[in-house]
Structures are given as C-alpha cells and as structure tokens.
Design a protein around this motif. Structure first.
Motif, mmCIF file in Angstrom:
data_model
loop_
_atom_site.group_PDB
_atom_site.id
_atom_site.type_symbol
_atom_site.label_atom_id
_atom_site.label_comp_id
_atom_site.label_asym_id
_atom_site.label_seq_id
_atom_site.Cartn_x
_atom_site.Cartn_y
_atom_site.Cartn_z
ATOM 1 N N LEU A 477 -2.190 2.626 -30.143
ATOM 2 C CA LEU A 477 -1.033 1.746 -29.890
ATOM 3 C C LEU A 477 -1.133 1.076 -28.536
ATOM 4 C CD1 LEU A 477 1.849 3.990 -31.326
ATOM 5 C CD2 LEU A 477 0.763 2.019 -32.419
ATOM 6 N N GLU A 478 -1.552 1.821 -27.500
ATOM 7 C CA GLU A 478 -1.619 1.254 -26.153
ATOM 8 C C GLU A 478 -2.705 0.209 -26.022
ATOM 9 O OE1 GLU A 478 -2.157 4.643 -23.693
ATOM 10 O OE2 GLU A 478 -0.057 5.315 -23.846
ATOM 11 N N GLN A 479 -3.767 0.337 -26.800
ATOM 12 C CA GLN A 479 -4.877 -0.604 -26.683
ATOM 13 C C GLN A 479 -4.691 -1.843 -27.567
ATOM 14 O OE1 GLN A 479 -8.450 1.602 -27.526
ATOM 15 N NE2 GLN A 479 -8.211 2.946 -25.734
ATOM 16 N N HIS A 480 -3.773 -1.775 -28.496
ATOM 17 C CA HIS A 480 -3.561 -2.927 -29.375
ATOM 18 C C HIS A 480 -2.813 -4.024 -28.620
ATOM 19 C CE1 HIS A 480 -2.662 -5.326 -32.908
ATOM 20 N NE2 HIS A 480 -3.451 -4.513 -33.638
ATOM 21 N N GLN A 481 -3.326 -5.254 -28.658
ATOM 22 C CA GLN A 481 -2.770 -6.349 -27.854
ATOM 23 C C GLN A 481 -1.412 -6.838 -28.355
ATOM 24 O OE1 GLN A 481 -5.491 -9.629 -28.158
ATOM 25 N NE2 GLN A 481 -5.217 -9.859 -30.377
ATOM 26 N N ASP A 482 -1.071 -6.552 -29.611
ATOM 27 C CA ASP A 482 0.179 -7.037 -30.173
ATOM 28 C C ASP A 482 1.279 -5.977 -30.193
ATOM 29 O OD1 ASP A 482 -0.674 -9.683 -30.765
ATOM 30 O OD2 ASP A 482 -1.804 -8.910 -32.483
ATOM 31 N N ILE A 483 1.055 -4.826 -29.576
ATOM 32 C CA ILE A 483 2.066 -3.777 -29.509
ATOM 33 C C ILE A 483 2.648 -3.753 -28.098
ATOM 34 C CG2 ILE A 483 2.500 -1.300 -29.668
ATOM 35 C CD1 ILE A 483 2.052 -2.645 -32.349
ATOM 36 N N ALA A 484 3.976 -3.745 -28.010
ATOM 37 C CA ALA A 484 4.663 -3.772 -26.717
ATOM 38 C C ALA A 484 4.396 -2.468 -25.956
ATOM 39 C CB ALA A 484 6.150 -3.984 -26.924
ATOM 40 N N ASP A 485 4.386 -2.583 -24.613
ATOM 41 C CA ASP A 485 4.151 -1.403 -23.782
ATOM 42 C C ASP A 485 5.329 -0.446 -23.834
ATOM 43 O OD1 ASP A 485 1.702 -2.475 -23.087
ATOM 44 O OD2 ASP A 485 2.489 -3.486 -21.295
ATOM 45 N N GLN A 486 6.509 -0.996 -23.850
ATOM 46 C CA GLN A 486 7.717 -0.166 -23.865
ATOM 47 C C GLN A 486 8.677 -0.677 -24.930
ATOM 48 O OE1 GLN A 486 8.305 2.580 -22.188
ATOM 49 N NE2 GLN A 486 6.393 2.521 -21.015
ATOM 50 N N PRO A 487 9.248 0.231 -25.732
ATOM 51 C CA PRO A 487 8.845 1.659 -25.830
ATOM 52 C C PRO A 487 7.620 1.824 -26.709
ATOM 53 C CG PRO A 487 10.636 1.224 -27.327
ATOM 54 C CD PRO A 487 10.363 -0.089 -26.631
ATOM 55 N N CYS A 488 6.817 2.830 -26.408
ATOM 56 C CA CYS A 488 5.646 3.166 -27.225
ATOM 57 C C CYS A 488 5.549 4.695 -27.217
ATOM 58 C CB CYS A 488 4.393 2.503 -26.648
ATOM 59 S SG CYS A 488 2.925 2.744 -27.658
ATOM 60 N N ARG A 489 6.088 5.307 -28.240
ATOM 61 C CA ARG A 489 6.258 6.761 -28.247
ATOM 62 C C ARG A 489 5.600 7.376 -29.466
ATOM 63 N NH1 ARG A 489 11.636 6.933 -28.035
ATOM 64 N NH2 ARG A 489 11.930 7.229 -30.281
ATOM 65 N N VAL A 490 4.821 8.478 -29.221
ATOM 66 C CA VAL A 490 4.216 9.276 -30.296
ATOM 67 C C VAL A 490 4.511 10.731 -29.981
ATOM 68 C CG1 VAL A 490 2.120 9.871 -31.554
ATOM 69 C CG2 VAL A 490 2.384 7.560 -30.608
ATOM 70 N N ARG A 491 5.338 11.391 -30.785
ATOM 71 C CA ARG A 491 5.773 12.759 -30.512
ATOM 72 C C ARG A 491 5.781 13.572 -31.811
ATOM 73 N NH1 ARG A 491 4.914 11.578 -26.035
ATOM 74 N NH2 ARG A 491 6.311 11.610 -24.216
ATOM 75 N N LEU A 492 5.571 14.891 -31.586
ATOM 76 C CA LEU A 492 5.764 15.836 -32.684
ATOM 77 C C LEU A 492 7.264 16.104 -32.763
ATOM 78 C CD1 LEU A 492 4.633 17.806 -34.825
ATOM 79 C CD2 LEU A 492 4.445 19.516 -33.015
#
Length: 549
Positions: A477-492
């Motif tokens: 997600l962080e490396q994809h150019q079309d995904i916003a920096d915030q919010p960007c959350r991956v959690r269990l």
C-alpha cells in the motif's frame, strides 16, 4: 455599433408599441351582445308586425302603421332590420323626406337609406333598448319634444345628431316615428366623410352578402388580403435584416435566426397592418376584430416564447464557458415557468381585450379555482422540490448516487420528477417532493474511494507468518503511487467465527470508478501473491443456513 445590440434595441422599441396597440374602442363582447340584441329586435319587430292592424293603444286613440313605426324604438328596429336585410326600399319608409335640401333631393330614397346605414355601421353603435318605447317618445333629452336622440357622430364640422322625429302618419290623426329630415339632410355630407373607398365599394356590391361577428364577407376578404400584403413586406424586411446581420458577422445563433424569420416576421406584419391599413373601409365591427389585438396578442406571445428560448440558449452557453453546469440545468425548468406565466398573462390580456373582465372571471371561478388548487397541490410540491434540489444541490445531473433503494445516474431534474438511469439501464422517475425527503448518498461527490478488502485467514495460520503478511501488505500500500499516505492502516483486528480477520483501510486517490477498479485489481493480485508465497490460506466462507420448512 454592434449589429446584434442594434437588433435588441429595435426589439425594445417594438415592445414599447404593445401597450398602445391593445386599445380598441369597441370590443368583441359588445359585438356579440349587439348581434343578440339585433336578433331579439328582429323577432320583436316581426311579432308586432303580425298584430291585427299593428295597433298601439294610447290614452287618445290607437296608432295604426303597417311598418310598425309607432315608437322611437320600434321605428329604429324596423329600419335596422330592413337595412340589414339589404331591403333599402323598405328601409326608406323609416326616413322623413319632407323639406330636404337640394343635395339630399339629388339622391333617391333607397340610396339615402342605404348610405345612412353604412355611416351608422362605421361610426355609431345603436342601442335600440335605450330608445323610448312610448308613442310620445322620451321627454328627458336635450332635443325638442317631437324628437328623440339616437346618438351623435363626430365629423370634421362637429357633431352630427342622429334624430328620430314624430311626424304625421299616412292615416289622418295618426303620428309615427321616422329618422328626422334634419338627419337625412346630413347624409350627403356623411357619405363624403365616411364613404367606402372605390375598392371597398366594388367588393361590397359584387361579393355575396353575409356576415360573421358583425363583419361582412367582403370586409373579411379585403382585410385578409391587406394583412397578407403586409406579411409579405414583413417577411422580405426581416430576411434583409438577417442578411445584413450575417454580413456584419454578428453572433446570431440558429434559434435567433428562427426568431427573426418566424415570430418577429409575423409580429412586424401585424404591427404594419394595424399602423398603415386604410380606415376607409373599416367599421366598428372590423375595428373590434382586426384591431382588437387577438392576432397581436398571439404574435407577441409567440415572439416572447421564442425570446425565452434564445435567452436560455445564450445563458446556457455562458454557463458552459464558466463550468457552471448546475445553474445550466436549472434554466430548463425556469424557462418553462416563464413560458407558462407569459401564456397566462396573454390569456388574461386577451380576455380583457374581448371585453370580459379578467378579474371578474378569476373571482368567478370560486370553488372551481379552489378545486384546481387542491388538485395541483402535488404539482406545486414537486415544483418546490425541484427548486430545493437546485438550491441545496445534494445531487447534480450526471452524478452517480444512491437514493433509498435505487442506485444510478441522475439524468434530469425536472419540474415534476427526477429521472435516474440504473446500472441495469432502466429509467426511474422519482417525484421531487418525495426525492428531497429520501436518504441521498452522492457517490460522485467522493474526493477519493476507499480500499477495504475483506481478508479472513484460517485459524491455523502461524504467528511469524502472520506478522510477515501484515508487513508485506503495508509495503504494498505504501509503495503504490495511487494510494493515499494517510490513512493507510493494516491491523490484525481480531477473531471471527471463520478465522483471523485482518482490517485494511486505505484510499485510492481517484474519483474515476473505472480507474479505481484498475487499482483494486493490481492490489488484490499483489496480496494474493504474498499469500501464496507465505503459504497462507484464506478461511472458507461460512456455510449457508436454510430455514426448516
């Protein structure tokens, strides 16, 4: 000077003519009443003529007359009835030919009766019911006691009185009423003053006799040809004017061209006909019909409706240049409202011009108007709903939205309903009054689209492998150019009956749904690749449960 601006100034000057063009001395209502009265007078005259001896009792002795000239009213009714039937030999019996001047003596009796009838048709409405129905006549008029005043005609020499006079009858001792010799002596002068033109006289003598709304057949033919000639002149003038505008490279749209060659041409022809038509062959009835503004109101209504279309088009083009699409779509219902108001105003002016009181007509509707208002309640609510939609703008034309249980694209916000096209390409119309009260989710107003995949892993997934998966998904997600920096959350996020749930929250920086699907496809393929590389399996879906029958 800008030719188009000159054209608009010309329209303004033409519009100033309207208030003065609507004036008519005699109305169609008066013509209809006069025709009814003439029919009634003819019936009364025929009934009285069938009485034995045509006797009218007085305090002294009965009056006997075969032409029913016992009273001022019956004498005038008899004369008008005979003249209307073109029986001028009989009509001459209602004129007093004693002591005539040389000019009057030069005309035969039927010609004098004929000429007087033509003059009355052109200058004076004769209200026979206002005349006295007593053998002695009226005693309350500023004329000698042996005369009754029918009316006055304005001439270049001053007012000429139309008089009835009590004269000796054919039977000794009887007195009857005739058109006074003082009036008959004025007939040669009145013919010079109010006679028809040569063309009118020829048509009058050669075309069949007949009348509609008090206007004779030859007059319908004469004025129709007259109007046609002025329409041809107007047609030629407007096309020359349009040609000059185009030669000057003025910005004239297609609706503006249609405005000039259509309603403006018709309006100009009507105005020219009303302004320059000869008065030599007109009568009070023709003035009421041809100058009663029926055609003029029709021409102005057509012209103004087309002007609304031209103005709406020019405003639409201006709003498109300013990218103001919302106001652009408001122009259509607004233009329809303006057209309806113009049509209603034209109808009210037309009724007033015919001689009927528009205010009395509206007040007379009473319960009918109330019933109409109740019947139009929903329509008014929908119109107010349309105004609310355009003012608050929760959705706009062309946007994707979810309204209640409907999902689709808004195609039109009309005065009555809003039209939506669903993903199945079906069309749904929702009443505006209902639309504004529904839950509206505007999909097109999103500045970005959420990416939240549903990832549930098997319970047997190892701790170390699970931590690696979370880290790799974050990197994707962080490396994809079309995904916003915030919010960007991956959690269990926790455990569900199916297994271990991973919560992903991120946003694709686009509002184009097709491009969003391209981004989702790319991300999903990368996540599947991570799952395969780490040997992690997704949890099986929950089995479907069926209710027992």
């Amino acid at each position: 000077m800008n030719p188009w601006r000159s054209f608009k100034c010309g329209l303004l000057a033409l519009a100033l003519v309207l208030p003065y063009s609507l004036e008519a001395k005699v109305t169609v209502k008066e013509i209809l009443n006069n025709e009814q009265q003439q029919a009634k007078d003819s019936s009364e005259h025929a009934e009285q003529s069938t009485l034995p001896g045509n006797e009218v009792a007085t305090n002294e002795h009965p009056i006997i007359d075969e032409f029913n000239r016992q009273t001022p009213r019956s004498a005038m009714q008899g004369y008008l009835h005979a003249a209307h039937q073109r029986d001028f030999e009989r009509a001459a019996h209602y004129l007093d030919f004693r002591n005539l001047l040389l000019q009057a003596q030069a005309m035969n009796h039927a010609e004098l009766a004929h000429t007087l009838y033509l003059v009355l048709n052109r200058t004076l409405w004769v209200d026979t019911q206002a005349l006295s129905n007593h053998p002695a006549g009226s005693r309350n008029e500023p004329v000698p006691s042996y005369r009754d005043l029918v009316g006055e005609i304005d001439t270049s020499r001053g007012a000429v009185q139309i008089l009835l006079q009590r004269v000796p009858g054919d039977t000794p001792g009887n007195y009857i009423w005739k058109v006074s010799n003082a009036t008959v002596n004025q007939v040669p002068f009145l013919r010079q003053e109010f006679g028809y033109s040569q063309a009118g006289e020829w048509l009058y003598r050669h075309l069949p006799h007949g009348a509609f709304l008090g206007v004779e057949l030859w007059q319908w033919v004469y004025y129709s040809l007259n109007l046609l000639a002025f329409l041809l002149i107007a047609c030629l003038s407007t096309r020359i004017f349009l040609y000059l505008l185009l030669r000057a490279k003025a910005d004239v749209s297609q609706p503006a061209k249609a405005l000039v060659t259509g309603p403006l041409c018709f309006l100009l022809g009507i105005v020219l006909a009303r302004t320059f038509s000869s008065e030599a062959n007109s009568t009070l009835a023709t003035r009421a019909i041809f100058e009663g503004a029926t055609l003029l109101i029709l021409a102005w209504t057509w012209f103004l409706l087309k002007v609304v279309d031209v103005i709406r088009l020019r405003l639409t083009l201006r709003l498109q240049r300013n990218n103001n699409t919302q106001a652009e779509f408001l122009l259509r219902p607004a233009g329809n409202v303006v057209k309806i108001l113009l049509t209603l105003i034209a109808l009210l002016v037309w009724f007033e011009n015919l001689g009927f009181s528009a205010t009395t007509l509206i007040a007379g509707l009473g319960i009918g108007g109330l019933a109409l208002a109740l019947a139009a309640q929903k329509s008014v609510e929908n119109i107010i709903g349309a105004i609310t939609l355009y003012a608050s703008a929760p959705v706009k034309v062309g946007q994707v939205c979810r309204v209640g249980r409907y999902f689709g694209v808004v195609e039109e916000i009309g005065l009555r309903a809003t039209r939506m096209r669903t993903l199945e390409r079906s069309v749904i119309h929702i009443a505006n009054a209902k639309f504004v009260d529904m839950e509206i989710e505007n999909i097109s107003e999103r500045e970005r689209i959420a990416y939240r995949p549903d990832i549930v892993l098997e319970r047997s997934t190892q701790h170390q492998v699970l931590a690696q998966l979370l880290e790799q998904i974050r990197e994707i997600l962080e490396q994809h150019q079309d995904i916003a920096d915030q919010p960007c959350r991956v959690r269990l996020s926790g455990f569900v009956p199916r297994g271990i749930k991973i919560d992903v929250l991120s946003y694709a920086q686009t509002t184009d749904f097709d491009y969003y699907l391209h981004i989702v496809e790319s991300l999903n393929l990368q996540i599947i690749e991570c799952l395969n590389r780490l040997g992690i399996a997704l949890a099986a879906p929950e089995p479907l449960s069926f209710a027992k029958l």
